[in-house]
Motif scaffolding. Sequence first.
Motif, PDB file in Angstrom:
ATOM      1  N   HIS A 351       0.812  -1.212   0.000  1.00 29.32           N
ATOM      2  CA  HIS A 351       0.000   0.000   0.000  1.00 29.32           C
ATOM      3  C   HIS A 351       0.849   1.266   0.000  1.00 29.32           C
ATOM      4  N   ALA A 352       2.114   1.163   0.377  1.00 31.97           N
ATOM      5  CA  ALA A 352       3.029   2.297   0.219  1.00 31.97           C
ATOM      6  C   ALA A 352       3.615   2.320  -1.190  1.00 31.97           C
ATOM      7  N   HIS A 353       3.302   1.284  -1.971  1.00 30.49           N
ATOM      8  CA  HIS A 353       3.713   1.167  -3.379  1.00 30.49           C
ATOM      9  C   HIS A 353       5.229   1.320  -3.510  1.00 30.49           C
ATOM     10  N   VAL A 354       5.922   0.577  -2.637  1.00 26.20           N
ATOM     11  CA  VAL A 354       7.380   0.625  -2.637  1.00 26.20           C
ATOM     12  C   VAL A 354       7.933   0.097  -3.960  1.00 26.20           C
ATOM     13  N   ALA A 355       7.323  -0.946  -4.505  1.00 27.48           N
ATOM     14  CA  ALA A 355       7.819  -1.505  -5.765  1.00 27.48           C
ATOM     15  C   ALA A 355       7.750  -0.476  -6.890  1.00 27.48           C
ATOM     16  N   GLU A 356       6.653   0.295  -6.941  1.00 24.94           N
ATOM     17  CA  GLU A 356       6.528   1.325  -7.978  1.00 24.94           C
ATOM     18  C   GLU A 356       7.560   2.429  -7.785  1.00 24.94           C
ATOM     19  N   LEU A 357       7.835   2.776  -6.513  1.00 22.16           N
ATOM     20  CA  LEU A 357       8.839   3.799  -6.241  1.00 22.16           C
ATOM     21  C   LEU A 357      10.229   3.327  -6.664  1.00 22.16           C
ATOM     22  N   ILE A 358      10.555   2.078  -6.363  1.00 27.06           N
ATOM     23  CA  ILE A 358      11.853   1.542  -6.766  1.00 27.06           C
ATOM     24  C   ILE A 358      11.955   1.476  -8.284  1.00 27.06           C
ATOM     25  N   ARG A 359      10.865   1.081  -8.944  1.00 29.16           N
ATOM     26  CA  ARG A 359      10.886   1.033 -10.411  1.00 29.16           C
ATOM     27  C   ARG A 359      11.116   2.427 -10.984  1.00 29.16           C
ATOM     28  N   ALA A 360      10.503   3.445 -10.372  1.00 32.63           N
ATOM     29  CA  ALA A 360      10.714   4.810 -10.837  1.00 32.63           C
ATOM     30  C   ALA A 360      12.182   5.203 -10.696  1.00 32.63           C
ATOM     31  N   GLY A 361      12.817   4.784  -9.586  1.00 35.43           N
ATOM     32  CA  GLY A 361      14.233   5.077  -9.400  1.00 35.43           C
ATOM     33  C   GLY A 361      15.103   4.358 -10.413  1.00 35.43           C
ATOM     34  N   ILE A 362      14.768   3.094 -10.694  1.00 33.28           N
ATOM     35  CA  ILE A 362      15.526   2.333 -11.692  1.00 33.28           C
ATOM     36  C   ILE A 362      15.419   2.982 -13.063  1.00 33.28           C
ATOM     37  N   SER A 363      14.238   3.542 -13.382  1.00 33.33           N
ATOM     38  CA  SER A 363      14.061   4.147 -14.706  1.00 33.33           C
ATOM     39  C   SER A 363      14.955   5.366 -14.896  1.00 33.33           C
ATOM     40  N   TRP A 364      15.304   6.067 -13.807  1.00 37.81           N
ATOM     41  CA  TRP A 364      16.253   7.174 -13.930  1.00 37.81           C
ATOM     42  C   TRP A 364      17.630   6.655 -14.331  1.00 37.81           C
ATOM     43  N   LEU A 365      18.028   5.501 -13.778  1.00 41.21           N
ATOM     44  CA  LEU A 365      19.311   4.906 -14.161  1.00 41.21           C
ATOM     45  C   LEU A 365      19.303   4.486 -15.629  1.00 41.21           C
ATOM     46  N   GLY A 366      18.125   4.131 -16.125  1.00 44.88           N
ATOM     47  CA  GLY A 366      18.022   3.748 -17.536  1.00 44.88           C
ATOM     48  C   GLY A 366      18.311   4.875 -18.485  1.00 44.88           C
ATOM     49  N   ALA A 367      18.304   6.124 -17.986  1.00 42.43           N
ATOM     50  CA  ALA A 367      18.607   7.271 -18.835  1.00 42.43           C
ATOM     51  C   ALA A 367      20.108   7.461 -19.050  1.00 42.43           C
ATOM     52  N   LEU A 368      20.935   6.711 -18.321  1.00 40.08           N
ATOM     53  CA  LEU A 368      22.373   6.799 -18.553  1.00 40.08           C
ATOM     54  C   LEU A 368      22.701   6.358 -19.977  1.00 40.08           C
ATOM     55  N   PRO A 369      23.690   6.968 -20.618  1.00 33.87           N
ATOM     56  CA  PRO A 369      24.074   6.535 -21.969  1.00 33.87           C
ATOM     57  C   PRO A 369      24.397   5.044 -21.982  1.00 33.87           C
ATOM     58  N   PRO A 370      23.946   4.314 -22.999  1.00 34.29           N
ATOM     59  CA  PRO A 370      24.187   2.863 -23.049  1.00 34.29           C
ATOM     60  C   PRO A 370      25.650   2.473 -22.910  1.00 34.29           C
ATOM     61  N   VAL A 371      26.566   3.311 -23.412  1.00 31.09           N
ATOM     62  CA  VAL A 371      27.979   2.971 -23.304  1.00 31.09           C
ATOM     63  C   VAL A 371      28.407   2.919 -21.843  1.00 31.09           C
ATOM     64  N   LEU A 372      27.850   3.788 -20.988  1.00 32.25           N
ATOM     65  CA  LEU A 372      28.164   3.758 -19.561  1.00 32.25           C
ATOM     66  C   LEU A 372      27.513   2.559 -18.880  1.00 32.25           C
ATOM     67  N   GLN A 373      26.301   2.223 -19.329  1.00 28.88           N
ATOM     68  CA  GLN A 373      25.635   1.048 -18.765  1.00 28.88           C
ATOM     69  C   GLN A 373      26.444  -0.214 -19.058  1.00 28.88           C
ATOM     70  N   ALA A 374      26.938  -0.342 -20.290  1.00 24.52           N
ATOM     71  CA  ALA A 374      27.737  -1.509 -20.658  1.00 24.52           C
ATOM     72  C   ALA A 374      29.056  -1.529 -19.894  1.00 24.52           C
ATOM     73  N   LEU A 375      29.667  -0.352 -19.716  1.00 27.97           N
ATOM     74  CA  LEU A 375      30.927  -0.268 -18.989  1.00 27.97           C
ATOM     75  C   LEU A 375      30.755  -0.702 -17.541  1.00 27.97           C
ATOM     76  N   ALA A 376      29.645  -0.318 -16.919  1.00 27.12           N
ATOM     77  CA  ALA A 376      29.390  -0.700 -15.531  1.00 27.12           C
ATOM     78  C   ALA A 376      29.345  -2.217 -15.380  1.00 27.12           C
ATOM     79  N   GLY A 377      28.804  -2.895 -16.399  1.00 28.75           N
ATOM     80  CA  GLY A 377      28.731  -4.352 -16.339  1.00 28.75           C
ATOM     81  C   GLY A 377      30.078  -5.026 -16.433  1.00 28.75           C
ATOM     82  N   ARG A 378      31.083  -4.322 -16.961  1.00 24.22           N
ATOM     83  CA  ARG A 378      32.410  -4.923 -17.114  1.00 24.22           C
ATOM     84  C   ARG A 378      33.319  -4.646 -15.925  1.00 24.22           C
TER      85      ARG A 378
END
Length: 505
Positions: A351-378
Amino acid sequence: MPARELPKQFAPLDAVFLNFERKEIPLHIGSVAICDGPLPFDAFVAGIERKLEQLPRYRQRAVRPFLDMGLPTWQDDPKFDIRRHIFHVKLDAPGSEEQLRELAGRIFTRLLDRDKPLWEIHIVDGLAGGRSAIIAKVHHAMVDGVSGVGLLSVMFDTSPDTPPLPKRKRYRPKPTPDDATLFADALKNALPFTLDQLAGAQRNLAAYGMTLKHDPLATSSIQRLVGVLPQVLGPLERLPFNRPCSGERKVAWSEHSFTDARAIRTACGGTVNDVVLTVLTGAVMRYLKLHKESLRNRYYRIMVPVNLRQADDHGTLGNCVSILPVTLPLFIKDPIERLRQVAVQTEAMKHAHVAELIRAGISWLGALPPVLQALAGRLPLLSTPVPIVHMVATNVPGPQVPLYANGRRLLTLYPHVPAGWEVGMCLAIQSYDQKLFFGLTFDAQAAPDGERMKGFLDASFAELCKAAKVPGAEPAAGKKRATRKAKTQVQGVQAGPAAAAGGLI
């Protein structure tokens, strides 16, 4: 989703599973299904091949642009061959369940080949009693627990009478763009992609605010969560299996009555998922006692995947999940009180919709340039002073009617979910045919005695049944099941080879 609507570009969350995979963290999900007789291998392969027209994603491979300038894309595999995905394995009869578990562990240890579509099926003959098994795995970049329904519906029927196969259609793959074209497209779309992700993140945050506004229990739930924040988000001690992983996978299985789980829910409150988390807590308590560790004032945190699809959106592929970081007490001996504590926390989080809040936070990370996202994985895996989570536990609802493969009934459906980094043990729960099937995955280095959890899960479930005054049912493996023809169509099935993760609570 119709084939023409499938997006070619990865979503950021899908790309995470591709970027962060390595030997120590094989990021595929899967299942092991035991059938009541031998499967005709050639007929099984032919059936899957004829039906793949319904699942074009399973003929596509992941292609990265040069320098990871953009997110990967799905491209038709010009060399697609069904025999590179479905394999025949024979155990020396009569093969035991222990041998099957060892085989499944070896199969789940191996990374999927990135040069072809990211899925495999292994048909296993030679089990005791003339039975066979289907071991399947698919990359988490392709599906989560809900979207994995695609392969399940292709593989299995709701009747022992095998339906006529669709007419064979010639596979005509579309040509893959050359590297220069992929790079140019990624470069051209880099800025629009970032702007689109930022706009989507803002929409998610606004949607979260509107959700709170329209939920009359949101304010009181947030207040309850604030009162237990030190418990929910505070630092925790490591558990025995929170150590660096080798990548060598082992599995253990347990099964229980779904009817009993629902009876416990009715008698004591909460949800079936709360019952499952309570059983898991009791098993972890026993595991700590095995390692002679104190339970006094100890908590452990489970990452519970949560499906965020809309009710009419079960046809899409990819990942549409968030997580709940549920922190549970390890010092409450009374299983009913333990269940109450679990239910209070998960209800407040919903009821505090924590999952939706976390998903909203994750979506901000998705705005990082893909090259940085791939680099983080390495980057090298870092050891944290205290664990972020102790375990992943996902509960995926499935069909309550029996399923069949080429006329053979599926007796069991044990799910598989990845473990890795310093999370050396994870649990997936799959409901199927009035049973709850528990699939434990553990790392051979981080949890060499992980198979002991099977007995601890059994003891914890029996303890909860007794406390709730619910008579425990005999496990399905000990019963002779009568064959029955199911007319119900498989609808909303979130289970099977491609669907052990991304569960619901």
